[in-house]
Design a protein around this motif. Structure first.
Motif, PDB file in Angstrom:
ATOM      1  N   GLY A 197       0.811  -1.206   0.000  1.00  0.00           N
ATOM      2  CA  GLY A 197       0.000   0.000   0.000  1.00  0.00           C
ATOM      3  C   GLY A 197       0.848   1.261   0.000  1.00  0.00           C
ATOM      4  O   GLY A 197       0.573   2.211  -0.744  1.00  0.00           O
ATOM      5  N   PHE A 198       1.894   1.268   0.827  1.00  0.00           N
ATOM      6  CA  PHE A 198       2.789   2.426   0.841  1.00  0.00           C
ATOM      7  C   PHE A 198       3.539   2.563  -0.484  1.00  0.00           C
ATOM      8  O   PHE A 198       3.711   3.673  -1.000  1.00  0.00           O
ATOM      9  N   ALA A 199       3.989   1.442  -1.039  1.00  0.00           N
ATOM     10  CA  ALA A 199       4.711   1.494  -2.312  1.00  0.00           C
ATOM     11  C   ALA A 199       3.848   2.083  -3.419  1.00  0.00           C
ATOM     12  O   ALA A 199       4.320   2.833  -4.276  1.00  0.00           O
ATOM     13  N   ALA A 200       2.556   1.774  -3.397  1.00  0.00           N
ATOM     14  CA  ALA A 200       1.646   2.230  -4.451  1.00  0.00           C
ATOM     15  C   ALA A 200       1.470   3.743  -4.457  1.00  0.00           C
ATOM     16  O   ALA A 200       1.149   4.323  -5.497  1.00  0.00           O
ATOM     17  N   ILE A 201       1.654   4.394  -3.314  1.00  0.00           N
ATOM     18  CA  ILE A 201       1.467   5.844  -3.261  1.00  0.00           C
ATOM     19  C   ILE A 201       2.799   6.590  -3.141  1.00  0.00           C
ATOM     20  O   ILE A 201       2.814   7.801  -2.909  1.00  0.00           O
ATOM     21  N   THR A 202       3.900   5.884  -3.316  1.00  0.00           N
ATOM     22  CA  THR A 202       5.222   6.485  -3.215  1.00  0.00           C
ATOM     23  C   THR A 202       5.811   6.643  -4.611  1.00  0.00           C
ATOM     24  O   THR A 202       5.811   5.675  -5.382  1.00  0.00           O
ATOM     25  N   PRO A 203       6.293   7.826  -4.985  1.00  0.00           N
ATOM     26  CA  PRO A 203       6.809   8.032  -6.336  1.00  0.00           C
ATOM     27  C   PRO A 203       7.849   7.012  -6.800  1.00  0.00           C
ATOM     28  O   PRO A 203       7.859   6.640  -7.975  1.00  0.00           O
ATOM     29  N   VAL A 204       8.708   6.536  -5.904  1.00  0.00           N
ATOM     30  CA  VAL A 204       9.716   5.565  -6.349  1.00  0.00           C
ATOM     31  C   VAL A 204       9.146   4.154  -6.462  1.00  0.00           C
ATOM     32  O   VAL A 204       9.818   3.248  -6.959  1.00  0.00           O
ATOM     33  N   GLY A 205       7.923   3.936  -5.997  1.00  0.00           N
ATOM     34  CA  GLY A 205       7.246   2.664  -6.209  1.00  0.00           C
ATOM     35  C   GLY A 205       7.649   1.533  -5.291  1.00  0.00           C
ATOM     36  O   GLY A 205       7.386   0.367  -5.583  1.00  0.00           O
TER      37      GLY A 205
END
Length: 243
Positions: A197-205
């Motif tokens: 979930g955090f990766a999905a909303i983080t620019p670096v993915g």
């Protein structure tokens, strides 16, 4: 080029995660590294993984007498990294147990402050201190007001300390979500869902790795023209993306 070859670095909280990764970066740069923590077996295992000129000492960062004794016998220190992790103090504000919040300050804020204070006589006059805080200080996530208070209090001290203690340099690295043993208390499937979930909303993915934060710590220690800085290492998670 080894920027810190022959210099002495103390990493408080170096038995795992970000602290261990930072120790590895300094050792690879040719520095003599001292790691501390509360469990000698874990410290010895970390020292074995790090390699290089590394020694390990059992020191509880929350025990002022132990911290004072350590630095009284440590010899000169060129660079200090304080990576003592907390954990308590989170939860919805309306239900926040203030005793838990106080325990959160006791577990992170006060140990960082007393370690820095105790280390001052041993630190090289123009050396460096790097604190490891957390992006919860600014992330505005529900349930993190207590964590924001703890980490924000540390970060607020960085600029005035950089001026007061100059030419000693004082900086902080403020990590976002990083996959470290700190998360092991969360069941694996739930942890993976959170990370995705955090990766999905983080620019670096992706979420962070300890090595990502260690690079930032090393940079702040090695660059003698940087002081008074709180460096975010969040993969862009705190950017206003409009999503």
């Amino acid at each position: 080029m080894h920027a810190l070859a022959g210099q002495r670095v103390v990493v408080m909280g170096g038995s795992s995660g970000i602290g261990e990764a930072a120790a590895a970066f300094f050792a690879a740069d040719g520095a003599e590294v001292v790691i501390t923590g509360r469990d000698q077996d874990r410290l010895d295992a970390a020292a074995g993984r790090v390699g290089g000129k590394v020694s390990a000492y059992r020191v509880d960062g929350a025990d002022r007498a132990a911290v004072d004794a350590f630095f009284a016998g440590s010899g000169p220190v060129d660079h200090l990294v304080v990576a003592l992790s907390g954990g308590k103090g989170g939860g919805p504000f309306a239900e926040l147990d203030l005793a838990e919040l106080a325990a959160g300050f006791d577990g992170k804020f006060w140990p960082h402050v007393q370690v820095l204070q105790a280390a001052l006589p041993a630190l090289r006059r123009d050396g460096s201190v790097t604190l490891v805080t957390a992006a919860s200080a600014r992330a505005a996530l529900p349930g993190t007001a207590g964590l924001a208070a703890i980490n924000g209090a540390l970060e607020a001290m960085v600029p005035p300390l950089a001026v007061e203690l100059a030419p000693l340099r004082i900086n902080a690295v403020s990590p976002g979500v990083v996959d470290t043993p700190w998360w092991q208390g969360v069941p694996a499937e739930q942890r993976r869902t959170l990370f995705d979930g955090f990766a999905a909303i983080t620019p670096v993915g992706r979420v962070g790795r300890p090595e990502d934060i260690a690079r930032a710590i090393h940079m702040l220690a090695a660059n003698d023209f940087v002081t008074g800085v709180v460096l975010e290492a969040t993969g862009g998670a705190t950017l206003a993306t409009g999503r």
